[in-house]
Design a protein around this motif. Sequence first.
Motif, PDB file in Angstrom:
ATOM      1  N   ALA A  64       0.823  -1.211   0.000  1.00 29.07           N
ATOM      2  CA  ALA A  64       0.000   0.000   0.000  1.00 29.07           C
ATOM      3  C   ALA A  64       0.859   1.263   0.000  1.00 29.07           C
ATOM      4  N   VAL A  65       1.933   1.250   0.769  1.00 25.79           N
ATOM      5  CA  VAL A  65       2.848   2.397   0.767  1.00 25.79           C
ATOM      6  C   VAL A  65       3.492   2.526  -0.609  1.00 25.79           C
ATOM      7  N   GLN A  66       3.935   1.411  -1.177  1.00 25.49           N
ATOM      8  CA  GLN A  66       4.572   1.442  -2.493  1.00 25.49           C
ATOM      9  C   GLN A  66       3.605   1.926  -3.575  1.00 25.49           C
ATOM     10  N   ASP A  67       2.334   1.594  -3.445  1.00 23.37           N
ATOM     11  CA  ASP A  67       1.327   1.978  -4.440  1.00 23.37           C
ATOM     12  C   ASP A  67       0.842   3.413  -4.282  1.00 23.37           C
ATOM     13  N   SER A  68       1.161   4.042  -3.167  1.00 20.94           N
ATOM     14  CA  SER A  68       0.642   5.383  -2.892  1.00 20.94           C
ATOM     15  C   SER A  68       1.470   6.457  -3.593  1.00 20.94           C
ATOM     16  N   ASP A  69       0.828   7.605  -3.799  1.00 15.76           N
ATOM     17  CA  ASP A  69       1.526   8.783  -4.318  1.00 15.76           C
ATOM     18  C   ASP A  69       2.110   9.612  -3.179  1.00 15.76           C
ATOM     19  N   PHE A  70       1.487   9.515  -2.005  1.00 17.28           N
ATOM     20  CA  PHE A  70       2.010  10.190  -0.824  1.00 17.28           C
ATOM     21  C   PHE A  70       1.564   9.448   0.428  1.00 17.28           C
ATOM     22  N   LEU A  71       2.284   9.712   1.525  1.00 16.76           N
ATOM     23  CA  LEU A  71       2.020   9.072   2.811  1.00 16.76           C
ATOM     24  C   LEU A  71       1.600  10.133   3.809  1.00 16.76           C
ATOM     25  N   VAL A  72       0.631   9.776   4.647  1.00 10.89           N
ATOM     26  CA  VAL A  72       0.216  10.631   5.750  1.00 10.89           C
ATOM     27  C   VAL A  72       0.480   9.858   7.036  1.00 10.89           C
ATOM     28  N   VAL A  73       1.162  10.488   7.993  1.00  9.18           N
ATOM     29  CA  VAL A  73       1.440   9.871   9.280  1.00  9.18           C
ATOM     30  C   VAL A  73       0.812  10.736  10.366  1.00  9.18           C
ATOM     31  N   LEU A  74      -0.059  10.115  11.158  1.00  9.56           N
ATOM     32  CA  LEU A  74      -0.680  10.807  12.281  1.00  9.56           C
ATOM     33  C   LEU A  74      -0.019  10.351  13.571  1.00  9.56           C
ATOM     34  N   SER A  75       0.469  11.307  14.312  1.00 10.97           N
ATOM     35  CA  SER A  75       1.060  11.027  15.621  1.00 10.97           C
ATOM     36  C   SER A  75      -0.044  11.045  16.669  1.00 10.97           C
ATOM     37  N   PRO A  76      -0.024  10.154  17.655  1.00  5.49           N
ATOM     38  CA  PRO A  76       1.053   9.218  17.931  1.00  5.49           C
ATOM     39  C   PRO A  76       1.029   8.052  16.950  1.00  5.49           C
ATOM     40  N   ALA A  77       2.209   7.749  16.456  1.00  8.86           N
ATOM     41  CA  ALA A  77       2.361   6.677  15.474  1.00  8.86           C
ATOM     42  C   ALA A  77       3.169   5.547  16.091  1.00  8.86           C
ATOM     43  N   GLY A  78       2.858   4.351  15.679  1.00  9.46           N
ATOM     44  CA  GLY A  78       3.540   3.191  16.227  1.00  9.46           C
ATOM     45  C   GLY A  78       4.770   2.811  15.434  1.00  9.46           C
ATOM     46  N   GLU A  79       5.369   1.715  15.843  1.00 17.97           N
ATOM     47  CA  GLU A  79       6.577   1.190  15.202  1.00 17.97           C
ATOM     48  C   GLU A  79       6.350   0.930  13.713  1.00 17.97           C
ATOM     49  N   GLY A  80       5.220   0.316  13.386  1.00 15.02           N
ATOM     50  CA  GLY A  80       4.924   0.025  11.987  1.00 15.02           C
ATOM     51  C   GLY A  80       4.817   1.283  11.147  1.00 15.02           C
ATOM     52  N   SER A  81       4.257   2.333  11.707  1.00 16.83           N
ATOM     53  CA  SER A  81       4.129   3.599  10.984  1.00 16.83           C
ATOM     54  C   SER A  81       5.493   4.166  10.630  1.00 16.83           C
ATOM     55  N   HIS A  82       6.445   3.984  11.537  1.00 18.29           N
ATOM     56  CA  HIS A  82       7.779   4.498  11.264  1.00 18.29           C
ATOM     57  C   HIS A  82       8.492   3.675  10.200  1.00 18.29           C
ATOM     58  N   ILE A  83       8.190   2.407  10.125  1.00 13.95           N
ATOM     59  CA  ILE A  83       8.732   1.586   9.039  1.00 13.95           C
ATOM     60  C   ILE A  83       8.107   2.021   7.723  1.00 13.95           C
ATOM     61  N   GLU A  84       6.802   2.270   7.734  1.00 16.32           N
ATOM     62  CA  GLU A  84       6.123   2.764   6.532  1.00 16.32           C
ATOM     63  C   GLU A  84       6.689   4.113   6.108  1.00 16.32           C
ATOM     64  N   LEU A  85       7.005   4.965   7.065  1.00 15.58           N
ATOM     65  CA  LEU A  85       7.640   6.242   6.766  1.00 15.58           C
ATOM     66  C   LEU A  85       8.980   6.001   6.068  1.00 15.58           C
ATOM     67  N   GLY A  86       9.735   5.025   6.536  1.00 12.82           N
ATOM     68  CA  GLY A  86      11.016   4.694   5.915  1.00 12.82           C
ATOM     69  C   GLY A  86      10.865   4.188   4.492  1.00 12.82           C
ATOM     70  N   ILE A  87       9.850   3.371   4.256  1.00  6.08           N
ATOM     71  CA  ILE A  87       9.592   2.886   2.891  1.00  6.08           C
ATOM     72  C   ILE A  87       9.303   4.074   1.974  1.00  6.08           C
ATOM     73  N   ALA A  88       8.429   4.966   2.435  1.00  7.72           N
ATOM     74  CA  ALA A  88       8.070   6.140   1.633  1.00  7.72           C
ATOM     75  C   ALA A  88       9.274   7.052   1.407  1.00  7.72           C
ATOM     76  N   LEU A  89      10.089   7.258   2.439  1.00  3.38           N
ATOM     77  CA  LEU A  89      11.305   8.070   2.279  1.00  3.38           C
ATOM     78  C   LEU A  89      12.221   7.441   1.231  1.00  3.38           C
ATOM     79  N   GLY A  90      12.395   6.135   1.305  1.00  5.17           N
ATOM     80  CA  GLY A  90      13.263   5.429   0.375  1.00  5.17           C
ATOM     81  C   GLY A  90      12.793   5.522  -1.066  1.00  5.17           C
ATOM     82  N   GLN A  91      11.501   5.701  -1.235  1.00  4.76           N
ATOM     83  CA  GLN A  91      10.939   5.823  -2.589  1.00  4.76           C
ATOM     84  C   GLN A  91      10.773   7.282  -3.018  1.00  4.76           C
ATOM     85  N   GLY A  92      11.158   8.210  -2.154  1.00  2.00           N
ATOM     86  CA  GLY A  92      11.077   9.626  -2.494  1.00  2.00           C
ATOM     87  C   GLY A  92       9.662  10.170  -2.535  1.00  2.00           C
ATOM     88  N   LYS A  93       8.752   9.540  -1.813  1.00  2.00           N
ATOM     89  CA  LYS A  93       7.356   9.991  -1.807  1.00  2.00           C
ATOM     90  C   LYS A  93       7.181  11.167  -0.841  1.00  2.00           C
TER      91      LYS A  93
END
Length: 133
Positions: free
Chosen positions: A55-84
């Motif tokens: 889902a992160v890979q298929d997205s055009d952008f990512l939204v993270v709402l704090s407080p965010a859990g461990e998984g959210s931070h991994i998803e943030l890393g995936i999006a950062l790595g893809q330049g989203k």
Amino acid sequence: MKYYAASSFRNISNVRLLTSALNEKGFTQTYDWTKNQHAATIKDLADIGEKEKQAVQDSDFLVVLSPAGEGSHIELGIALGQGKPIYLHSENNDILDFETTSTFYHLDGVKMFVGELPAFIDFILSEQDISNY
């Protein structure tokens, strides 16, 4: 325009408010993890992880709402790595406080917003003009 919304289970009501508002404006959510039950097995975790990663890979952008859990931070890393583009929200100053922030919140491509959720939604809508897609 497709997006993925990341957060923690304790923040489901805000995630649902956000996704409802974005969906009403014509955006497409790539995966709605809020419909999941808590995983009961390792296989459940793996299945959910695959869906969320895709889902992160298929997205055009990512939204993270704090407080965010461990998984959210991994998803943030995936999006950062893809330049989203990433939109990071907090109702308090924790994402800007040196003692509680993350190194990765301050990278190019991460747009931080501190304030109430409706104002954050307006901010995303002003940044992501769906008529361009």
